[in-house]
Design a protein around this motif. Structure first.
Motif, PDB file in Angstrom:
ATOM      1  N   MET A   1     -31.743  13.174   5.862  1.00  0.00           N
ATOM      2  CA  MET A   1     -32.627  13.820   4.906  1.00  0.00           C
ATOM      3  C   MET A   1     -32.374  15.316   4.879  1.00  0.00           C
ATOM      4  N   THR A   2     -33.009  16.001   3.951  1.00  0.00           N
ATOM      5  CA  THR A   2     -32.751  17.422   3.826  1.00  0.00           C
ATOM      6  C   THR A   2     -33.837  18.240   4.486  1.00  0.00           C
ATOM      7  N   VAL A   3     -33.456  19.438   4.868  1.00  0.00           N
ATOM      8  CA  VAL A   3     -34.442  20.390   5.361  1.00  0.00           C
ATOM      9  C   VAL A   3     -34.715  21.367   4.231  1.00  0.00           C
ATOM     10  N   SER A  57     -29.291  18.204 -10.553  1.00  0.00           N
ATOM     11  CA  SER A  57     -28.508  18.948  -9.563  1.00  0.00           C
ATOM     12  C   SER A  57     -29.241  19.052  -8.230  1.00  0.00           C
ATOM     13  N   ASN A  58     -28.452  19.146  -7.153  1.00  0.00           N
ATOM     14  CA  ASN A  58     -29.023  19.361  -5.816  1.00  0.00           C
ATOM     15  C   ASN A  58     -29.150  20.841  -5.465  1.00  0.00           C
ATOM     16  N   ARG A  59     -28.715  21.699  -6.358  1.00  0.00           N
ATOM     17  CA  ARG A  59     -28.828  23.145  -6.066  1.00  0.00           C
ATOM     18  C   ARG A  59     -30.247  23.605  -6.382  1.00  0.00           C
ATOM     19  N   TYR A  85     -18.246  11.907  11.325  1.00  0.00           N
ATOM     20  CA  TYR A  85     -19.025  11.868  12.568  1.00  0.00           C
ATOM     21  C   TYR A  85     -19.875  10.604  12.726  1.00  0.00           C
ATOM     22  N   PHE A  86     -19.872   9.735  11.711  1.00  0.00           N
ATOM     23  CA  PHE A  86     -20.758   8.568  11.775  1.00  0.00           C
ATOM     24  C   PHE A  86     -19.989   7.260  11.553  1.00  0.00           C
ATOM     25  N   THR A  87     -18.722   7.232  12.002  1.00  0.00           N
ATOM     26  CA  THR A  87     -17.888   6.045  11.818  1.00  0.00           C
ATOM     27  C   THR A  87     -18.312   4.939  12.801  1.00  0.00           C
ATOM     28  N   PRO A 270     -42.358   3.969   4.334  1.00  0.00           N
ATOM     29  CA  PRO A 270     -41.179   4.851   4.369  1.00  0.00           C
ATOM     30  C   PRO A 270     -41.395   6.101   5.239  1.00  0.00           C
ATOM     31  N   PRO A 271     -40.391   6.443   6.075  1.00  0.00           N
ATOM     32  CA  PRO A 271     -40.519   7.597   6.961  1.00  0.00           C
ATOM     33  C   PRO A 271     -40.194   8.928   6.276  1.00  0.00           C
ATOM     34  N   LEU A 272     -39.543   8.853   5.116  1.00  0.00           N
ATOM     35  CA  LEU A 272     -39.168  10.073   4.392  1.00  0.00           C
ATOM     36  C   LEU A 272     -39.781   9.979   3.001  1.00  0.00           C
ATOM     37  N   ALA A 274     -39.735  12.332   0.220  1.00  0.00           N
ATOM     38  CA  ALA A 274     -39.179  12.845  -1.038  1.00  0.00           C
ATOM     39  C   ALA A 274     -37.975  13.744  -0.839  1.00  0.00           C
ATOM     40  N   ASN A 275     -37.196  13.931  -1.876  1.00  0.00           N
ATOM     41  CA  ASN A 275     -36.163  14.978  -1.942  1.00  0.00           C
ATOM     42  C   ASN A 275     -36.196  15.589  -3.338  1.00  0.00           C
ATOM     43  N   ARG A 276     -35.543  16.745  -3.444  1.00  0.00           N
ATOM     44  CA  ARG A 276     -35.689  17.491  -4.689  1.00  0.00           C
ATOM     45  C   ARG A 276     -34.400  17.570  -5.501  1.00  0.00           C
ATOM     46  N   LEU A 340     -26.033   6.185  12.369  1.00  0.00           N
ATOM     47  CA  LEU A 340     -26.637   6.682  13.608  1.00  0.00           C
ATOM     48  C   LEU A 340     -28.135   6.349  13.644  1.00  0.00           C
ATOM     49  N   ALA A 341     -28.815   6.563  12.520  1.00  0.00           N
ATOM     50  CA  ALA A 341     -30.249   6.255  12.469  1.00  0.00           C
ATOM     51  C   ALA A 341     -30.480   4.783  12.765  1.00  0.00           C
ATOM     52  N   ARG A 342     -29.678   3.924  12.138  1.00  0.00           N
ATOM     53  CA  ARG A 342     -29.852   2.474  12.340  1.00  0.00           C
ATOM     54  C   ARG A 342     -29.590   2.100  13.795  1.00  0.00           C
TER      55      ARG A 342
HETATM   56  C1  HEM Z   1     -34.503   7.018   9.552  1.00  0.00           C
HETATM   57  C2  HEM Z   1     -33.766   8.128   9.477  1.00  0.00           C
HETATM   58  C3  HEM Z   1     -33.194   8.710   8.208  1.00  0.00           C
HETATM   59  C4  HEM Z   1     -33.601   8.529   6.903  1.00  0.00           C
HETATM   60  C5  HEM Z   1     -34.745   7.665   6.378  1.00  0.00           C
HETATM   61  C6  HEM Z   1     -32.696   9.315   6.072  1.00  0.00           C
HETATM   62  C7  HEM Z   1     -32.760   9.345   4.691  1.00  0.00           C
HETATM   63  C8  HEM Z   1     -31.920  10.105   3.888  1.00  0.00           C
HETATM   64  C9  HEM Z   1     -31.948  10.124   2.446  1.00  0.00           C
HETATM   65  C10 HEM Z   1     -32.919   9.324   1.566  1.00  0.00           C
HETATM   66  C11 HEM Z   1     -30.978  10.968   2.013  1.00  0.00           C
HETATM   67  C12 HEM Z   1     -30.615  11.303   0.551  1.00  0.00           C
HETATM   68  C13 HEM Z   1     -31.223  12.636   0.171  1.00  0.00           C
HETATM   69  C14 HEM Z   1     -31.008  13.005  -1.286  1.00  0.00           C
HETATM   70  O1  HEM Z   1     -30.478  12.220  -2.068  1.00  0.00           O
HETATM   71  O2  HEM Z   1     -31.427  14.126  -1.645  1.00  0.00           O
HETATM   72  C15 HEM Z   1     -30.342  11.508   3.184  1.00  0.00           C
HETATM   73  C16 HEM Z   1     -29.315  12.442   3.156  1.00  0.00           C
HETATM   74  C17 HEM Z   1     -28.767  12.995   4.300  1.00  0.00           C
HETATM   75  N1  HEM Z   1     -28.985  12.613   5.598  1.00  0.00           N
HETATM   76 FE1  HEM Z   1     -30.305  11.218   6.242  1.00  0.00          FE
HETATM   77  N2  HEM Z   1     -31.800   9.957   6.865  1.00  0.00           N
HETATM   78  C18 HEM Z   1     -32.052   9.613   8.183  1.00  0.00           C
HETATM   79  C19 HEM Z   1     -31.342  10.007   9.281  1.00  0.00           C
HETATM   80  C20 HEM Z   1     -30.281  10.864   9.271  1.00  0.00           C
HETATM   81  C21 HEM Z   1     -29.502  11.246  10.430  1.00  0.00           C
HETATM   82  C22 HEM Z   1     -29.718  10.690  11.849  1.00  0.00           C
HETATM   83  C23 HEM Z   1     -28.585  12.174  10.003  1.00  0.00           C
HETATM   84  C24 HEM Z   1     -27.536  12.909  10.786  1.00  0.00           C
HETATM   85  C25 HEM Z   1     -27.532  13.064  12.081  1.00  0.00           C
HETATM   86  C26 HEM Z   1     -28.774  12.365   8.581  1.00  0.00           C
HETATM   87  C27 HEM Z   1     -28.075  13.265   7.792  1.00  0.00           C
HETATM   88  C28 HEM Z   1     -28.206  13.375   6.422  1.00  0.00           C
HETATM   89  C29 HEM Z   1     -27.444  14.339   5.605  1.00  0.00           C
HETATM   90  C30 HEM Z   1     -26.447  15.374   6.123  1.00  0.00           C
HETATM   91  C31 HEM Z   1     -27.804  14.092   4.267  1.00  0.00           C
HETATM   92  C32 HEM Z   1     -27.299  14.824   3.024  1.00  0.00           C
HETATM   93  C33 HEM Z   1     -26.079  14.108   2.477  1.00  0.00           C
HETATM   94  C34 HEM Z   1     -25.483  14.718   1.225  1.00  0.00           C
HETATM   95  O3  HEM Z   1     -26.107  15.589   0.604  1.00  0.00           O
HETATM   96  O4  HEM Z   1     -24.368  14.295   0.850  1.00  0.00           O
HETATM   97  N3  HEM Z   1     -29.794  11.549   8.168  1.00  0.00           N
HETATM   98  N4  HEM Z   1     -30.928  10.949   4.314  1.00  0.00           N
END
Ligand code: HEM
Length: 385
Positions: A1-3, A57-59, A85-87, A270-272, A274-276, A340-342
């Motif tokens: 997810m995003t910060v 856009s994601n920007r 890093y997640f192979t 769901p644990p997450l 939203a995203n923007r 990794l999450a799974r």
């Molecule tokens: C249960 C745990 C997690 C959930 C539910 C989750 C969910 C998501 C979702 C929904 C997105 C898409 C965001 C978007 O479209 O704007 C995303 C992107 C991303 N996640 Fe996760 N995530 C999880 C764990 C992780 C972990 C463990 C990592 C890395 C250590 C990670 C790294 C990332 C990164 C870097 C992106 C951005 C990818 C991109 O913009 O191409 N996530 N995640």
């Protein structure tokens, strides 16, 4: 997810925000408010937004966010770096380490007494596993834990200055790690790839090394964002196991069901949230006119409970089409860290089921739901026997 490093505004969606989103989606698949801009609630509409990255856009922020805040072509090489890093090989190598952490935590849980699992298991597990994955020293655990809490408090209080201050503090920790690794003697002028942080120093995009700012952003996204999503997932999964004894029994009898069950449980809760995105042109979406430049928020937590796709959203079914589940997103930004999450979530549940005979809700206490932008619980008491 995003910060959201420019600080998504905190606002309450009470009662329980998932139920509030259900009610809102049933009224309209896309609506508007001042906090979220266009709130995209329907499954079809969320899928449409995230698979059309030219229109949406994601920007969305002035801050550098690698790779989440990027669009192609800039996004593509950074995304490739992430994926390395997640192979499956890396996950298989990491699994025993992850399992040791899970086993130790579960063994340390008191039996037959109430345990508040967010502090007692979820946050500690997320922190220890993520540090281990990054190859960080134990000495970084406490600052990182304090940093995560401070970040959460700052976001909730809507204090932008405090949010920026904690971001700067985190960046300082990571830059210190990078400097340490650069200073360490390395054979033939190359860095010895002993951990993920060191490996990132040797990465290139478009034929040049990553800048420190880019590495710090990658690391921030792999840790800070993930700590809260993984911790929320652990709380949700343990609570669901305790609230649905028949499902818990089924999983105790057949561990092979766990991977599908975990994804399905996290679809139900769901644990997450939203995203923007930001619209790049005028477009019609779910019957609304979205204008170029408008803010758009995709609500995974609503889309994954859309009756049009899932029927009764609370029914736990293992025969659903996995592609419909938007837990890890879809399109070019689909979560690269999903393997990794799974792995982390499966291993933890395997250890809980192996090392206990029952997980039940603690009598007389109600779980406290987390508030926006967090999902899951801020506290939930369970009993392990
Ligand atoms: C249960 C745990 C997690 C959930 C539910 C989750 C969910 C998501 C979702 C929904 C997105 C898409 C965001 C978007 O479209 O704007 C995303 C992107 C991303 N996640 Fe996760 N995530 C999880 C764990 C992780 C972990 C463990 C990592 C890395 C250590 C990670 C790294 C990332 C990164 C870097 C992106 C951005 C990818 C991109 O913009 O191409 N996530 N995640």
């Amino acid at each position: 997810m995003t910060v959201d490093d420019d600080g998504t505004e905190a606002h309450e969606q009470e009662p329980h925000q998932i139920a509030a989103l259900d009610a809102r989606r049933r009224r309209c698949p896309v609506d508007h408010d001042e906090h979220l801009g266009w709130a995209v609630l329907g499954h079809a509409e969320v899928l449409r937004v995230v698979t059309d990255h030219e229109t949406f856009s994601n920007r969305v922020s002035a801050h550098l966010t690698v790779p989440n805040g990027m669009d192609p072509p800039e996004h593509t090489p950074h995304r490739r770096v992430n994926e390395r890093y997640f192979t499956p090989d890396r996950m298989a190598t990491f699994e025993p380490r992850c399992r040791r952490i899970a086993a130790e935590l579960v063994d340390a849980l008191p039996r037959g007494a109430d345990v508040e699992v967010m502090d007692g298991v979820a946050r500690t597990y997320a922190l220890r596993v993520q540090s281990a994955f990054m190859g960080w020293p134990e000495s970084l655990h406490e600052p990182l834990r304090e940093w995560t809490l401070a970040n959460h408090r700052a976001t909730l209080s809507r204090d932008r200055e405090a949010t920026t201050a904690v971001a700067v503090q985190f960046d300082g920790y990571i830059r210190a790690l990078l400097d340490e690794r650069r200073a360490a003697p390395a054979p033939r002028g190359r860095h010895t790839a002993t951990d993920v942080t060191t490996e990132l120093l040797a990465e290139t995009v478009d034929g040049r090394p990553l800048t420190d700012e880019e590495i710090v952003s990658v690391v921030r996204n792999w840790t800070v964002g993930e700590l809260s999503t993984i911790a929320a997932s652990v709380g949700i999964l343990l609570h669901l196991l305790a609230s649905r004894p028949d499902e818990q029994r089924r999983l105790r009898e057949d561990r092979a069901l766990l991977p599908a069950a975990i994804d399905e449980m996290l679809r139900i809760h769901p644990p997450l949230l939203a995203n923007r995105r930001r619209a790049t042109r005028d477009v019609e979406l779910g019957g609304q006119r979205v204008a170029a430049g408008d803010r758009v928020t995709v609500l995974w937590a609503s889309a994954d409970r859309d009756e049009a796709v899932f029927g009764d959203p609370d029914e736990l079914r293992l025969d659903r089409d996995a592609d419909d589940n938007l837990l890890y997103g879809a399109g070019i930004h689909v979560c690269p860290g999903a393997p990794l999450a799974r792995l982390e979530l499966r291993v933890l549940l395997e250890e809980v089921l192996d090392r206990t005979s029952d997980v039940t809700l603690a009598a007389g206490t109600a779980p406290e739901h987390a508030s926006w932008p967090a999902s899951g619980f801020s506290s939930v008491a369970l009993r392990f026997t």
